[in-house]
Design a protein around this motif. Sequence first.
Motif, PDB file in Angstrom:
ATOM      1  N   GLN A  96       0.831  -1.211   0.000  1.00 20.77           N
ATOM      2  CA  GLN A  96       0.000   0.000   0.000  1.00 20.77           C
ATOM      3  C   GLN A  96       0.867   1.264   0.000  1.00 20.77           C
ATOM      4  O   GLN A  96       0.557   2.245  -0.672  1.00 20.77           O
ATOM      5  N   ALA A  97       1.952   1.224   0.796  1.00 18.39           N
ATOM      6  CA  ALA A  97       2.731   2.443   1.042  1.00 18.39           C
ATOM      7  C   ALA A  97       3.618   2.815  -0.136  1.00 18.39           C
ATOM      8  O   ALA A  97       4.027   3.966  -0.259  1.00 18.39           O
ATOM      9  N   THR A  98       3.909   1.857  -1.002  1.00 17.97           N
ATOM     10  CA  THR A  98       4.804   2.168  -2.125  1.00 17.97           C
ATOM     11  C   THR A  98       4.062   2.047  -3.448  1.00 17.97           C
ATOM     12  O   THR A  98       3.759   3.047  -4.090  1.00 17.97           O
ATOM     13  N   GLU A  99       3.690   0.809  -3.839  1.00 19.12           N
ATOM     14  CA  GLU A  99       3.073   0.625  -5.152  1.00 19.12           C
ATOM     15  C   GLU A  99       1.811   1.474  -5.328  1.00 19.12           C
ATOM     16  O   GLU A  99       1.632   2.127  -6.345  1.00 19.12           O
ATOM     17  N   ARG A 100       0.936   1.497  -4.296  1.00 21.35           N
ATOM     18  CA  ARG A 100      -0.346   2.175  -4.482  1.00 21.35           C
ATOM     19  C   ARG A 100      -0.250   3.691  -4.331  1.00 21.35           C
ATOM     20  O   ARG A 100      -1.010   4.431  -4.937  1.00 21.35           O
ATOM     21  N   THR A 101       0.686   4.158  -3.500  1.00 21.60           N
ATOM     22  CA  THR A 101       0.810   5.617  -3.364  1.00 21.60           C
ATOM     23  C   THR A 101       1.646   6.212  -4.483  1.00 21.60           C
ATOM     24  O   THR A 101       1.651   7.419  -4.681  1.00 21.60           O
ATOM     25  N   GLY A 102       2.380   5.353  -5.191  1.00 25.63           N
ATOM     26  CA  GLY A 102       3.280   5.857  -6.215  1.00 25.63           C
ATOM     27  C   GLY A 102       4.609   6.318  -5.665  1.00 25.63           C
ATOM     28  O   GLY A 102       5.472   6.807  -6.378  1.00 25.63           O
ATOM     29  N   LEU A 103       4.800   6.143  -4.355  1.00 27.13           N
ATOM     30  CA  LEU A 103       6.077   6.496  -3.726  1.00 27.13           C
ATOM     31  C   LEU A 103       7.156   5.550  -4.253  1.00 27.13           C
ATOM     32  O   LEU A 103       6.950   4.340  -4.326  1.00 27.13           O
ATOM     33  N   ARG A 104       8.315   6.101  -4.589  1.00 22.89           N
ATOM     34  CA  ARG A 104       9.406   5.252  -5.059  1.00 22.89           C
ATOM     35  C   ARG A 104       9.923   4.434  -3.884  1.00 22.89           C
ATOM     36  O   ARG A 104      10.265   4.972  -2.828  1.00 22.89           O
ATOM     37  N   ALA A 105       9.959   3.109  -4.036  1.00 22.21           N
ATOM     38  CA  ALA A 105      10.451   2.249  -2.968  1.00 22.21           C
ATOM     39  C   ALA A 105      11.978   2.253  -2.973  1.00 22.21           C
ATOM     40  O   ALA A 105      12.578   1.931  -3.994  1.00 22.21           O
ATOM     41  N   PRO A 106      12.623   2.631  -1.873  1.00 18.08           N
ATOM     42  CA  PRO A 106      14.093   2.662  -1.845  1.00 18.08           C
ATOM     43  C   PRO A 106      14.716   1.279  -2.004  1.00 18.08           C
ATOM     44  O   PRO A 106      15.863   1.162  -2.417  1.00 18.08           O
ATOM     45  N   VAL A 107      13.988   0.244  -1.637  1.00 19.59           N
ATOM     46  CA  VAL A 107      14.434  -1.137  -1.880  1.00 19.59           C
ATOM     47  C   VAL A 107      13.221  -1.922  -2.373  1.00 19.59           C
ATOM     48  O   VAL A 107      12.083  -1.506  -2.181  1.00 19.59           O
ATOM     49  N   ALA A 108      13.491  -3.096  -2.966  1.00 18.67           N
ATOM     50  CA  ALA A 108      12.393  -3.925  -3.464  1.00 18.67           C
ATOM     51  C   ALA A 108      12.045  -4.988  -2.442  1.00 18.67           C
ATOM     52  O   ALA A 108      12.939  -5.652  -1.912  1.00 18.67           O
ATOM     53  N   MET A 109      10.746  -5.155  -2.134  1.00 16.29           N
ATOM     54  CA  MET A 109      10.329  -6.175  -1.169  1.00 16.29           C
ATOM     55  C   MET A 109      10.620  -7.577  -1.715  1.00 16.29           C
ATOM     56  O   MET A 109      11.008  -8.469  -0.971  1.00 16.29           O
ATOM     57  N   GLY A 110      10.461  -7.781  -3.032  1.00 16.66           N
ATOM     58  CA  GLY A 110      10.724  -9.092  -3.621  1.00 16.66           C
ATOM     59  C   GLY A 110       9.961 -10.180  -2.885  1.00 16.66           C
ATOM     60  O   GLY A 110       8.762 -10.065  -2.637  1.00 16.66           O
ATOM     61  N   GLN A 111      10.663 -11.239  -2.478  1.00 15.93           N
ATOM     62  CA  GLN A 111      10.022 -12.329  -1.732  1.00 15.93           C
ATOM     63  C   GLN A 111      10.082 -12.096  -0.225  1.00 15.93           C
ATOM     64  O   GLN A 111       9.778 -12.991   0.556  1.00 15.93           O
ATOM     65  N   GLY A 112      10.498 -10.894   0.165  1.00 14.75           N
ATOM     66  CA  GLY A 112      10.642 -10.621   1.592  1.00 14.75           C
ATOM     67  C   GLY A 112       9.302 -10.543   2.308  1.00 14.75           C
ATOM     68  O   GLY A 112       8.248 -10.406   1.684  1.00 14.75           O
ATOM     69  N   SER A 113       9.358 -10.642   3.627  1.00 10.59           N
ATOM     70  CA  SER A 113       8.139 -10.588   4.440  1.00 10.59           C
ATOM     71  C   SER A 113       7.976  -9.242   5.148  1.00 10.59           C
ATOM     72  O   SER A 113       6.862  -8.828   5.429  1.00 10.59           O
ATOM     73  N   HIS A 114       9.081  -8.589   5.449  1.00  7.25           N
ATOM     74  CA  HIS A 114       9.027  -7.340   6.213  1.00  7.25           C
ATOM     75  C   HIS A 114      10.126  -6.386   5.734  1.00  7.25           C
ATOM     76  O   HIS A 114      11.220  -6.833   5.366  1.00  7.25           O
ATOM     77  N   ALA A 115       9.842  -5.083   5.808  1.00 10.54           N
ATOM     78  CA  ALA A 115      10.866  -4.052   5.628  1.00 10.54           C
ATOM     79  C   ALA A 115      11.134  -3.418   7.000  1.00 10.54           C
ATOM     80  O   ALA A 115      10.192  -3.171   7.754  1.00 10.54           O
ATOM     81  N   ILE A 116      12.419  -3.196   7.280  1.00  8.55           N
ATOM     82  CA  ILE A 116      12.799  -2.623   8.573  1.00  8.55           C
ATOM     83  C   ILE A 116      13.516  -1.302   8.337  1.00  8.55           C
ATOM     84  O   ILE A 116      14.453  -1.233   7.545  1.00  8.55           O
ATOM     85  N   LEU A 117      13.070  -0.277   9.044  1.00  7.40           N
ATOM     86  CA  LEU A 117      13.763   1.012   9.035  1.00  7.40           C
ATOM     87  C   LEU A 117      14.553   1.117  10.335  1.00  7.40           C
ATOM     88  O   LEU A 117      13.959   1.162  11.422  1.00  7.40           O
ATOM     89  N   ILE A 118      15.872   1.114  10.217  1.00  8.58           N
ATOM     90  CA  ILE A 118      16.746   1.230  11.394  1.00  8.58           C
ATOM     91  C   ILE A 118      17.343   2.630  11.379  1.00  8.58           C
ATOM     92  O   ILE A 118      17.907   3.056  10.367  1.00  8.58           O
ATOM     93  N   GLU A 119      17.246   3.337  12.498  1.00  6.27           N
ATOM     94  CA  GLU A 119      17.844   4.673  12.580  1.00  6.27           C
ATOM     95  C   GLU A 119      18.757   4.754  13.789  1.00  6.27           C
ATOM     96  O   GLU A 119      18.452   4.230  14.858  1.00  6.27           O
ATOM     97  N   MET A 120      19.906   5.404  13.611  1.00  7.55           N
ATOM     98  CA  MET A 120      20.837   5.642  14.709  1.00  7.55           C
ATOM     99  C   MET A 120      21.071   7.142  14.849  1.00  7.55           C
ATOM    100  O   MET A 120      21.393   7.818  13.874  1.00  7.55           O
TER     101      MET A 120
END
Lengths: 468, 468
Positions: free
Chosen positions: A265-289
């Motif tokens: 929903q957050a990438t394909e449907r909004t048209g937002l460019r995905a910084p990485v491809a989900m592919g066969q993955g199950s989750h995307a993680i945003l890590i910030e330091m």
Amino acid sequence: MSDESTGTDTLSALRNLLGPAGYLAGADLPARNRTDWSFLPPANPVAVLRPTTTDEVVAILQHCHAHDIVVTPQGGLTGLCGGARPLDGGIALSLERMAGIEDLDPDGMTMTVRAGTPLETIQKAAAEAGLFFPLDLGARGSCAIGGNLSTNAGGNRVIRYGMTRDLVLGVEAVLPDGTLLPMLNRMIKNNAGYDLKQLFLGTEGTLGVITRVVLRLYPQPGCTSAALCIVPDYDTVLSVLSASRKRLGPLLSAFEVMWADYWHQATERTGLRAPVAMGQGSHAILIEMQGLDEDIDGPRFEALLEHLMNEGLVQDGAVAQSLSDIAAFWATRDAAAEFANPAIIGPHISFDVGLAVARMDEFANRAKAALMERLGCHSVYYGHVGDGNLHVVAWVPGADPQPLSAASEVVYGIVGEMKGTVSAEHGIGALKKPYLPLSRSPAELDLMRQIKTSLDPKGLMNPTKIFD
Amino acid sequence: MSDESTGTDTLSALRNLLGPAGYLAGADLPARNRTDWSFLPPANPVAVLRPTTTDEVVAILQHCHAHDIVVTPQGGLTGLCGGARPLDGGIALSLERMAGIEDLDPDGMTMTVRAGTPLETIQKAAAEAGLFFPLDLGARGSCAIGGNLSTNAGGNRVIRYGMTRDLVLGVEAVLPDGTLLPMLNRMIKNNAGYDLKQLFLGTEGTLGVITRVVLRLYPQPGCTSAALCIVPDYDTVLSVLSASRKRLGPLLSAFEVMWADYWHQATERTGLRAPVAMGQGSHAILIEMQGLDEDIDGPRFEALLEHLMNEGLVQDGAVAQSLSDIAAFWATRDAAAEFANPAIIGPHISFDVGLAVARMDEFANRAKAALMERLGCHSVYYGHVGDGNLHVVAWVPGADPQPLSAASEVVYGIVGEMKGTVSAEHGIGALKKPYLPLSRSPAELDLMRQIKTSLDPKGLMNPTKIFD
């Protein structure tokens, strides 16, 4: 409240006390003070009172106590659960004219502010002094610090700095009968008797009114790093979380997880460019330091990412090379704000729940299946996984209105069974009141009522909120 | 308590409930349960009860409530203010047989333990799981976690990890009437109603008995660095504190300051080798950093010291090159434990107070002059300056007994005038009760009594402690 209590004499006493700018009624009563961001319908209070001093707050509460007038405190009115929505026939007590910073102590790293001060004003004042106030949430420009305390607001950096409760050293508060509590403690360590300020943190204005606050400040972060990682399953999310905590320690400032259904929903449907491809993955993680020094901490962050790739934990990943990259990564996480757009999801129901970190995927799977099976309701999942806080967006395509009650029964029912919380960061207010017993035992609810009765025997301070 | 309440029938009911190992009275009543480390004289309770389960605690409190029997909860009995000293004719409720770790969740980073578990057992269990429980104090081998919670214990690492209150996610507690509160929350974020666990943190067993606890765990530190610095004045102490916070951020794990008068006692008189020379300096500062990776964070710490020297802030300094150096640095800070030796100071009075960080030297100067002028009393100063916590050691040479009350009047009087706290980390208990009004307003004391009356209307839970 008796009719007598809002009679002309009583109202005119308050008007005389506060002057025309401090007493708004009838045609002058602002529409915005009738409700908050909960989308509950506007209420009909008899007046909005806008004091400018603590003495005026004391006088108002003494007066309301003597005349049995119901009072609902209001800050920036950005709450999502109806906690600041006034009662029909009651008074709305707005702190909006009690704003401003009274003191900033760079050695003690404290700031003393008036309760109506907007959060963003506080953030900026800290930054101008070379310091940092870590509380941050989307409504930063509108919400008031008194409301942040009253709801124990969470936000984006809880994993590192804690909830609002952890950022408060002292409060000045007024009890329902007008008694002033001057508890503006500035010390980190103070074990002189009961810590009474806790009575006003997260209690949504049901036990009194916060008028001033002593906040804890922190050193300004010297640099920020961020990465987006795609992993194959939730067990790997937990492994990445463990490695991030170990290698970044207290510098880890966010660990946000987006389930594949959310990512779609957050990438394909909004048209937002995905910084990485989900592919066969199950989750995307945003890590910030949040580091201290780019030269020292930048390589530390890169070494973490290298470790995650070498261990085979991360299938695909991107490390931010600039501030605009960091903003682009966060845009995927913040895309939920756009879901109301009919071209994306349109009308939907949002949930804010808390669960044991290890069981969040189990919850997501159960809730997704149950919502679909029982209501034909779609749902997507994302949240502050490092804090045990999950958000759910649910919708039945084309339904108007959306099945709020039925979906709540399903989601909160599973939360209750899994010993989670029906509110991780938004509070209970009016909206979540029916579901509070799913997260708290009868003995706890009885004790909440007992505390309420002890401090507010007449039941005048923001009644009907949290519990009946 | 009426005579009837401790009659034979009532006592035998408790004995039957708990069995001989759970009910100690008469000649079997252990001397250690008659007082704590406050040096208050031993009390004469009618029995020491030693339950093994929460159900037994519930049954005991129900029984005592029904029969108007006074109860004082006891943990490791290491409190310094008399909070765990039982009342003559009352019951001592020892949690010592309710010890042990029930659960450790590495993903949620929580540990669930029984209230009688010694702190050191918890520290070791965390370490065995590759994690860290940061609470640490001298009595770690003897004190129980339930007591740590009840007194909101501080200790050596508050500047980084906070007080005990900040390390607790959930508690199971029993109210004075035997009502069980199953509040074993494991989530960092939980805003579902009032945060009732706060009623049992730092309230010294006056509102109920804690039986189980959910603690928050942290990643294990990967490396430790330490330095001892000599500075010319207190303004420079503040500059060094500011620079340390900015350059070490959340890795700063201790900032301990020793005034020159303390340093003289702690090194020259004890015979301890001083790692640096005080010379014409005014204060010695012990700075400690808990880093994550020696290769990354070691150079960070060295850069801080280089900066302090280059800026001319530090007159003389030493950086630890080994763990034994770190131990030697801490030995100067811990030397106060040896002051009771007659060859050093001998009998003396100790204080634990809190003040605004910027005003600690002003306080030390005022207290030192007033103690000498009014009582002929010497005094030396040291403390957790980064936390606003100062310790004072005061003595009149040759006086036996030492003028505890008179010195307390002087020290706490100045603390009150400077809006400090008469207890930073030790609590109030019985010893500091007369001075609590110096740190808390009448309205606050009234509200404490109101909460106490609401939860314990019969006044049976550890009465006479904190306030009357």
